[in-house]
Scaffold this active site. Structure first.
Site, PDB file in Angstrom:
ATOM      1  N   TYR A 170       8.607   9.182  45.798  1.00 35.10           N
ATOM      2  CA  TYR A 170       7.960   9.008  47.511  1.00 35.10           C
ATOM      3  C   TYR A 170       8.798   8.730  47.869  1.00 35.10           C
ATOM      4  CZ  TYR A 170       9.237   4.244  44.955  1.00 35.10           C
ATOM      5  OH  TYR A 170       9.525   2.851  45.062  1.00 35.10           O
ATOM      6  N   GLU A 171       8.283   9.004  49.545  1.00 31.16           N
ATOM      7  CA  GLU A 171       9.267   8.902  51.228  1.00 31.16           C
ATOM      8  C   GLU A 171      10.041   9.977  51.127  1.00 31.16           C
ATOM      9  OE1 GLU A 171       8.021   6.795  53.203  1.00 31.16           O
ATOM     10  OE2 GLU A 171       7.303   4.812  51.382  1.00 31.16           O
ATOM     11  N   GLY A 172       9.529  10.785  50.560  1.00 31.75           N
ATOM     12  CA  GLY A 172      10.013  12.493  50.014  1.00 31.75           C
ATOM     13  C   GLY A 172      10.117  11.874  49.278  1.00 31.75           C
TER      14      GLY A 172
END
Length: 596
Positions: free
Chosen positions: A439-441
């Site tokens: 997550y978050e890239g």
């Protein structure tokens, strides 16, 4: 049962010797951040994490969140723990006093975040998302929105989320479909569905503020047409209390591999009232405030999980009796020696330790630059600090979360079969750590950000904020005989990084796939050198302390020995990474798609 003790001695060493709290308290607005005050804050934070949050970690994992009739109930004990958390003022630790915060440095808050993530990552998701919403709203919200909503986020009675991902798109936000239509009264009606929304619905706070990406009717295509909106779960009354329910509802929660006590929600917006944050069609700029802060925070999640995994691996290795030492019996009064005597077990433990302590030092240095970028009186110094943070953000996010996952797996391996069962606790760390790399890239996206955006930005200016100080420190260390065994491996690895950078720049200009193919290996190579730089600094400080006869000699000797392990056993991985980078894109792109 798992164990956890906040690594206060190591954190103090990093803050005092690597960063320098005197430099921090010299920044305007941070005059009260003395070593004594910071020490007290971290000690109290450690107690909260050890005594309140950590006991709920395994039980929260076993119970998970409950979804009934559109409402989410967190596991037993979470609501009481959250009340304890906000009543003590932890949510506003690094927030602006103008909105009720305590105004302490971001560095101090990030050290606390490590403790929280070690103790209970699922719990930490809730206040962490609120802080991200606070940062975006504080920077881009109108004065009216800030006065109306920030005090509630700061005191923790209301929480926040970031709503980006949709069912048909993840990282490619340019194709989102959520719509925002002006309502003629200064607000907007938001309609659409968002997925994977952490803390989107829960029972910890009386209201939830969603920061939502959506498109206005006249929006241009792609990311240039995205706007950001603040959408509350309940519409605020004139007196600031939650009023009527807004048009936002949780459709379901995900049944996940890990962080089970953190609700991951499908959020449905149907003519929900919201307000524009920032300028029309400029939502990505505002959202990146949240995303970049979140990427650093996720890196700290990896660090926290690495620390608690290491602690449990060491504890088990000291207690578990298995076989005899290859060099002779070490525990003659016992039927077998503890497994910590075996070289392979020690290699695993030292790998986790060296990566964790190096990451803590690098993370603290990055956080210090966050504070400099915000508070320093000189504009050029602020800019340089901000550019250092920009450069390090994808490295901290990707490298630290890889370290967290690897250390959790090491803990399972050291435990053997006992690590594979739920009761011992370490398999939870593997499951919890796995999402941090996504997550978050994803970490692959972080690598593309590094080579595609950060390296070429302003003709490589961002790189100079790392390359120049590392080069200077290596040159200075070369003049000190006592640092010879530590600086030479770093100098060689740094040369490989410089060569790889030039190679990617040269090939990437001709063929973007060359840069893409090298990206993940390059980020790892960069990260290993950055950790080596941190270890060189720590060795120099530890040697000085020993020479002066100050402090805990055993602590400083262990630092030096761990540094020796890192420089000789882990940093040489840069050689194979360079060879892989130099091999180019052809081995990756040669095979036809149909042949997979």
């Amino acid at each position: 049962m798992p164990i956890y003790k906040a690594p206060l001695e190591d954190v103090r060493f990093v803050l005092d010797e690597i960063v320098g709290l005197d430099k921090l308290s010299a920044l305007p607005g941070y005059e009260d951040a003395t070593p004594e005050l910071v020490g007290q804050v971290l000690e109290e934070g450690a107690k909260l994490c050890e005594e309140v949050l950590f006991p709920l970690n395994q039980s929260g994992d076993g119970e998970g969140c409950h979804f009934e009739n559109g409402e989410v109930r967190t596991p037993k004990g979470f609501k009481e723990a959250y009340s304890t958390y906000i009543e003590a003022g932890w949510q506003g630790l690094a927030c602006d006093p103008a909105y009720g915060g305590q105004g302490l440095p971001k560095l101090v808050n990030i050290m606390l975040e490590e403790f929280i993530c070690s103790a209970n990552l699922s719990f930490g998701m809730y206040p962490g998302l609120s802080l991200g919403a606070y940062n975006a709203l504080a920077m881009y919200g109108s004065d009216e929105l800030k006065q109306r909503f920030l005090p509630k986020l700061v005191d923790g009675t209301w929480s926040g989320t970031m709503c980006l991902t949709e069912p048909h798109c993840g990282t490619d936000l340019g194709i989102i479909r959520t719509k925002a239509v002006p309502d003629g009264q200064g607000g907007y009606k938001i309609t659409g569905t968002k997925i994977f929304i952490s803390a989107g619905e829960h029972d910890l706070t009386e209201n939830i503020l969603h920061l939502v990406l959506a498109r206005l009717p006249d929006a241009p295509a792609g990311t240039r047409g995205i706007s950001l909106f603040l959408v509350p779960k309940f519409m605020p009354n004139a007196d600031g209390t939650p009023g009527a329910r807004n048009g936002v509802a949780c459709g379901s929660i995900e049944h996940k591999m890990g962080i089970k006590a953190s609700s991951t929600c499908v959020m449905n917006f149907e003519d929900a009232t919201g307000w524009l944050v920032g300028e029309p069609h400029k939502g990505m700029r505002a959202m990146f405030v949240m995303m970049n802060a979140a990427r650093l925070a996720v890196g700290i999640q990896g660090l926290g999980l690495a620390e608690v995994s290491y602690q449990n691996a060491v504890n088990y290795a000291r207690e578990r009796l298995q076989g005899r030492s290859l060099s002779g019996v070490k525990a003659p009064d016992k039927p077998a020696d503890p497994i910590i005597v075996h070289p392979d077990v020690r290699k695993n433990l030292l790998t986790a330790r060296a990566f964790t302590e190096g990451a803590r030092a690098l993370g603290a240095l990055t956080a210090y630059h966050l504070d400099v970028a915000e508070k320093h009186a000189d504009a050029r110094t602020r800019r340089d600090a901000d550019e250092f943070v920009q450069l390090m953000t994808p490295i901290v996010k990707a490298l630290f979360t890889d370290i967290g996952f690897d250390s959790a797996n090491i803990a399972v391996q050291v435990h053997g079969g006992h690590g594979f069962i739920w009761e011992t606790g370490v398999e939870q760390y593997v499951r919890d750590a796995r999402i941090c790399q996504i997550y978050e890239g994803t970490n692959g996206i972080q690598a593309l950000d590094l080579v595609g955006r950060k390296l070429p930005q302003d003709m490589g200016r961002l790189l100079r904020h790392f390359f120049h100080p590392v080069g200077r420190d290596i040159e200075a260390a070369m003049e000190k005989d006592e640092l010879g065994e530590f600086v030479m491996p770093l100098a060689k690895a740094f040369a490989k990084l410089q060569q790889a950078t030039a190679l990617i720049a040269q090939k990437g200009l001709k063929d973007p796939e060359e840069a893409g193919a090298a990206a993940s290996d390059y980020l790892r190579l960069f990260g290993l050198v950055a950790l080596g730089w941190s270890w060189l600094t720590m060795v120099e400080k530890a040697q000085a302390k020993l020479a002066a006869g100050e402090g805990n000699a055993a602590f400083y000797e262990a630092k030096i020995k761990t540094a020796r392990f890192y420089m000789t056993k882990l940093l040489p991985q840069t050689n194979s990474l360079f060879i892989t980078i130099a091999a180019g894109a052809k081995p990756l792109m040669d095979l036809e798609e149909a042949a997979f």
